[in-house]
Scaffold this motif. Structure first.
Motif, mmCIF file in Angstrom:
data_model
loop_
_atom_site.group_PDB
_atom_site.id
_atom_site.type_symbol
_atom_site.label_atom_id
_atom_site.label_comp_id
_atom_site.label_asym_id
_atom_site.label_seq_id
_atom_site.Cartn_x
_atom_site.Cartn_y
_atom_site.Cartn_z
ATOM 1 N N ASP A 520 0.808 -1.215 0.000
ATOM 2 C CA ASP A 520 0.000 0.000 0.000
ATOM 3 C C ASP A 520 0.846 1.273 0.000
ATOM 4 O OD1 ASP A 520 -2.586 -0.909 -0.290
ATOM 5 O OD2 ASP A 520 -2.794 -1.369 1.841
ATOM 6 N N SER A 524 -0.177 4.868 -1.696
ATOM 7 C CA SER A 524 -0.339 5.985 -0.762
ATOM 8 C C SER A 524 0.672 7.090 -1.042
ATOM 9 C CB SER A 524 -0.251 5.498 0.685
ATOM 10 O OG SER A 524 1.077 5.382 1.121
ATOM 11 N N ALA A 590 4.632 9.211 4.482
ATOM 12 C CA ALA A 590 3.744 8.855 5.602
ATOM 13 C C ALA A 590 3.259 7.410 5.481
ATOM 14 C CB ALA A 590 2.558 9.817 5.642
ATOM 15 N N ASP A 591 3.049 6.803 6.614
ATOM 16 C CA ASP A 591 2.582 5.412 6.670
ATOM 17 C C ASP A 591 1.185 5.292 6.040
ATOM 18 O OD1 ASP A 591 1.474 2.895 7.719
ATOM 19 O OD2 ASP A 591 3.299 2.887 8.952
ATOM 20 N N PRO A 592 0.995 4.285 5.183
ATOM 21 C CA PRO A 592 -0.339 4.106 4.566
ATOM 22 C C PRO A 592 -1.439 3.851 5.594
ATOM 23 C CG PRO A 592 1.278 2.631 3.553
ATOM 24 C CD PRO A 592 1.957 3.285 4.720
ATOM 25 N N SER A 594 -2.546 5.603 7.881
ATOM 26 C CA SER A 594 -3.468 6.733 8.043
ATOM 27 C C SER A 594 -4.536 6.758 6.943
ATOM 28 C CB SER A 594 -2.714 8.059 8.067
ATOM 29 O OG SER A 594 -2.012 8.254 6.851
ATOM 30 N N LEU A 595 -4.268 6.058 5.834
ATOM 31 C CA LEU A 595 -5.273 5.975 4.765
ATOM 32 C C LEU A 595 -6.138 4.733 4.871
ATOM 33 C CD1 LEU A 595 -3.064 6.887 1.655
ATOM 34 C CD2 LEU A 595 -4.484 8.418 3.034
ATOM 35 N N MET A 596 -5.542 3.629 5.329
ATOM 36 C CA MET A 596 -6.194 2.335 5.219
ATOM 37 C C MET A 596 -6.896 1.880 6.491
ATOM 38 S SD MET A 596 -5.259 2.267 2.136
ATOM 39 C CE MET A 596 -5.988 0.766 1.496
ATOM 40 N N GLN A 597 -6.577 2.484 7.634
ATOM 41 C CA GLN A 597 -7.047 1.926 8.902
ATOM 42 C C GLN A 597 -8.545 2.096 9.141
ATOM 43 O OE1 GLN A 597 -5.176 3.874 12.235
ATOM 44 N NE2 GLN A 597 -5.706 5.914 11.547
ATOM 45 N N LEU A 598 -9.149 3.055 8.481
ATOM 46 C CA LEU A 598 -10.578 3.279 8.720
ATOM 47 C C LEU A 598 -11.403 2.354 7.838
ATOM 48 C CD1 LEU A 598 -11.562 7.041 9.078
ATOM 49 C CD2 LEU A 598 -12.554 5.111 10.292
#
Lengths: 606, 606
Positions: A520, A524, A590-592, A594-598
């Motif tokens: 990811d 991202s 930035a770590d993905p 923050s995009l994928m966790q929700l």
């Protein structure tokens, strides 16, 4: 009312002072006619046609739009006459091969011609523009018979062509294509299916339209490996090229769009339309992608066209419109107020447009030279090198230049204040027209995946390494440690540029490592990575333009102000635009998470 | 087709968990009816009206536009009926004073109502919206007689109002206003001149329109100090409020615009129209500016409205549209492809919209609370403090939220790919509609000058100091050195936020010093400075929302996912959006030389 004058001085500067087009042309014996005199003459004629014929149809076509009735499309008033003049002037054949009636000039000149036409009237320019895609396909993959049948007419401009890829259920993901091609036993195929978003898919400019169609043979493998390419003419023709009867393809409707309203975007219904296979079975996508780079450069152009047109008009307005006094003291005491060009923020907007238009033009022309080499070089190695480089730079040009094109067009509206929102001035139309450019021919997101996923990571960074070696080579060559007589002045460009290139390499390596653990990261980081790349590449060209200008100023040259203005624009670019890489550099890493966790169900609580 | 559901959960969250609206209402005895139960009921009704009546007219009004004939404007189909329903429901009077027939609820509730209506249909909402400006002017500066005559009708919604400022030669620079007001000797004035860009300047929703007009008295001083304010009704009326004969103001035409096509933008020709002076002679601009902050917050709202509407629709599309497989592995093996919401870049676009919609909403509601205090507090000190704070934060809200609104609307189109460009889906309309928001009520450039030039530099940084003390106080209060039970989790927000605030202060001081030597620093830094400020202020509210969510989750709360999603969105904001301040921080400090050194004649060589 919009005005436009072709930027012939800038074109000349790039061709002669920065990108050495003439030594480049000399490498190809077939281009021996491409001399400065001839090219100047051609471009002057082209400029006249654009300024006098195409520009006046720009706003009226937006207002009128295309008309659809009973499967037929009527283009806006004046389009057909302009197209006839275009064909009569031999413009369509300019950079196509002599064999089928072309004039055999370099492809790069065709692109510069397209730039002028596209700036004057993008919607109109799409009709002849789409033909180039069809022509390239037939030229590269067609049989001799197919070339004879179609290429001559297309080169003249008597017929136009299209590319029929998208279907209602898929645009990007062409593996989902459902259109079927059933062999008729006589070498032809019956094509059935629906294609949408077909630019120039139906119109009244020519009697025939040659569709290049992606479709599936019976029992073809699923997905992208089961797609073949077909030539499907709107009208059948006899051996002499005379049109006979209608083929089974009908325009079902045209789209009501945000902009490019003079350009018909057709839904095409193929119902047992007779087609010919072009290229090998099931290799349709590969065949398409052989010239995808050039097509995408053609779309990248739209960003520059919009920027140039918006800039020229915003600049004039800013010189005339009077509002407030300059904070630094009254500039025009005899007027009720100062012209808004006195205000720093208005200048910032104008210079941003200027920097993008001229920097982007340099990027495009660089790519155009590569296209010359790819299409004409006899040196297989040079050809491959150029192809590799073009493949690397294409997604950057396509996505970056169209994104900054959208930004620039919006800045143009902003310079006009409330008047920018009113149709009459034409500034808002530029915003609407250019908005398509980040969507078609692969969205910005798709270009970014192509760049980071395919061009960088799959090549293990080789393509980036080779390009950044070129940039760093330039930097070293022009810097304090070199014999460059302008090294002191160049330092303000060389230093941030080389630092940014080093960081580009480092980020790429780090992303490659991270992506191995978490795929990811590719998606991202991709768009921020691409925009970072764009600013760096544009920085490279601004530095080159500055160096070339210093060199000219060191000699005896007439239009000294032209070169001084270039240098000052380069300074603006590096001080005000280039620092955008700072933020991109942070966000791309930035770590993905923050995009994928929700979870997607938690994205809204309505 | 666009869909919309009012974000009642988010509104409740902000009012109850983050911004403590109910303890705030309790400070005002006149708001005793503003209980959670009543407000929930009102908002549910409001949501129904927006979702069922206003939304369905949104796209049809764009398509149809307004009709102009012989000085009369016909609004799009359905607008009049919806307006009648609105008036019958008492919506116009919601937060206006009891004295003239209002319901006396807090102004902040009026703003939240406007948000829902504006999201469902911004063009429609402008008609009642413009009335608030006229009502505020009359309320603050009108005589008792004027209030009795006009305010009751306006509060009911039987009549609407406008603000007539702009003229062909000036928008921002109102000192250039030429419209004349000649005393008639009977206390009335004859107003003559042309006003342009008058929203709701002519329409068929009501029988009368009350224009508030900027004009010059004979022998008035030149420039801004010679402008007075007049009430000029379209129709005269008798003592009982019955309409009698026509006044000398006629709509000359309406503008053909990029968007907000359902909203009529009128050219008004005043030809010896009878008007009444409102407020003191030559103090028209001061009178206007007394409620400019609230008007601008109303415009800032448009950024949020566009973002919310675009987000809701993009989110649904992203869940449904199937394209490609997720790079991290197939997510929906039984489908032909994965939904595009699996792709990180699509999520990045959606989360950007979400973060701007929710963060912006918090900023607006914060400002709305200040407006309550300004309009209703009996504590002069509290009133002044609120006014000062609102004055500081208004240009940030207006410019920043509309700029990110334009960005968000464009992201919504991008999520839809090529379909985003097609009118049918409605996504491109949001882009066109919201584009006006950075232009009217003071462009982004003007807001930025207001912020940096007037609010920061003129106050010697006091306004910034006071606001940043509040933010740093919050940071300290929630950080590792405090007793906050969530301090460990909050650190990821507190640390970058407090660092950014410190940098904000430093940059302000440095800019103040530089501007003393060179005034052009103000204009050259202003827009980047404003955008920096916007990201920091939004960061402050995201940190507050995260803290509130942690607190809720620490207790027994039902909708735990709602609060978890808030925290994760805050994480997204700080990781992916907040770093934009890095570039802004660099570019705002750049020397104005890069903007000013190029002579305007050298900006182009055509």
């Amino acid at each position: 009312m919009l005005s436009y004058k072709a930027p012939l001085n800038d074109i000349k500067f790039l061709m002669e002072d920065v990108l050495d087009f003439y030594p480049h042309f000399e490498k190809f014996p077939e281009f021996e006619e491409a001399t400065p005199d001839l090219i100047d003459a051609i471009f002057q004629e082209c400029a006249k046609f654009c300024e006098n014929e195409l520009l006046p149809l720009n706003q009226s076509a937006d207002k009128e739009g295309c008309h659809f009735e009973n499967g037929e499309v009527k283009t806006p008033k004046g389009f057909k006459a302009a197209y006839e003049q275009y064909v009569a002037g031999g413009w369509q054949s300019l950079s196509h091969g002599l064999e089928y009636g072309g004039q055999g000039l370099p492809p790069s000149l065709g692109l510069i011609k397209s730039e002028m036409m596209g700036t004057a009237n993008w919607s109109w320019a799409m009709y002849p523009g789409l033909s180039h895609g069809a022509m390239n396909t037939i030229d590269l993959h067609g049989s001799t018979k197919q070339k004879e049948k179609y290429l001559t007419k297309l080169t003249e401009g008597t017929w136009t062509g299209t590319m029929c890829l998208t279907e209602p259920q898929c645009g990007t993901d062409l593996g989902q294509v459902k259109t079927k091609a059933i062999p008729n036993g006589d070498g032809t195929y019956s094509i059935t299916g629906t294609k949408i978003f077909i630019s120039a898919g139906e119109h009244d400019l020519t009697d025939n339209i040659i569709h290049i169609v992606l479709a599936r043979l019976p029992d073809a493998p699923e997905g992208t490996r089961g797609i073949s390419l077909f030539i499907v003419p709107k009208m059948h023709s006899d051996e002499q090229g005379n049109i006979t009867d209608r083929n089974g393809v009908v325009c079902g409707s045209i789209e009501d769009k945000m902009g490019i309203k003079g350009s018909a975007t057709a839904v095409l219904n193929f119902d047992n339309a007779i087609g010919e296979l072009i290229g090998p079975e099931n290799k349709g996508l590969e065949c398409m992608f052989t010239f995808m780079n050039t097509a995408r450069i053609g779309t990248a152009l739209q960003g520059i066209c919009a920027t140039e047109l918006s800039y020229q008009n915003a600049l004039e307005y800013a010189k005339e419109r009077l509002s407030m006094r300059a904070l630094s003291g009254t500039k025009e005491p005899d007027k009720v107020a100062d012209p808004i060009i006195c205000h720093p923020d208005v200048r910032k907007m104008l210079l941003t447009q200027k920097a993008f238009a001229e920097g982007g033009r340099a990027m495009i022309y660089y790519a155009a030279k590569l296209a010359d080499t790819i299409e004409h070089s006899k040196d297989e190695k040079a050809k491959k090198r150029a192809d590799y480089r073009l493949g690397f730079i294409t997604p950057i040009l396509k996505a970056f230049l169209t994104e900054v094109g959208v930004e620039s067009a919006n800045l143009g509206v902003q310079v006009f204040g409330g008047h920018g929102y009113i149709k009459e001035w034409g500034m808002e139309q530029i915003v609407r027209d250019v908005r398509i450019s980040t969507l078609y021919e692969g969205t910005t997101g798709i270009q970014a995946l192509d760049l980071l996923g395919r061009k960088i990571l799959l090549s293990r960074g080789k393509s980036l390494k080779s390009f950044s070696m070129e940039v760093l080579g330039f930097c070293k060559d022009k810097s304090m440690i070199s014999s460059n007589p302008h090294k002191r002045q160049m330092n303000k460009f060389i230093w941030p540029l080389s630092k940014a290139v080093a960081n580009w390499q480092q980020c790429s390596v780090r992303l490659a490592m991270k992506a191995k653990k978490n795929r990811d990261y590719v998606g991202s980081a991709s768009v921020d990575y691409l925009m970072y790349s764009g600013y760096v590449v544009m920085g490279y060209f601004w530095a080159q333009m500055a160096q070339a200008s210093y060199e000219k100023l060191a000699g005896e040259v007439e239009n000294r102000d032209f070169y001084r203005a270039k240098i000052k624009t380069a300074e603006f670019y590096f001080e005000r635009i280039f620092p955008r890489i700072k933020s991109l550099s942070a966000t791309m890493m930035a770590d993905p998470k923050s995009l994928m966790q929700l979870d997607q169900e938690l994205l809204s609580f309505l």
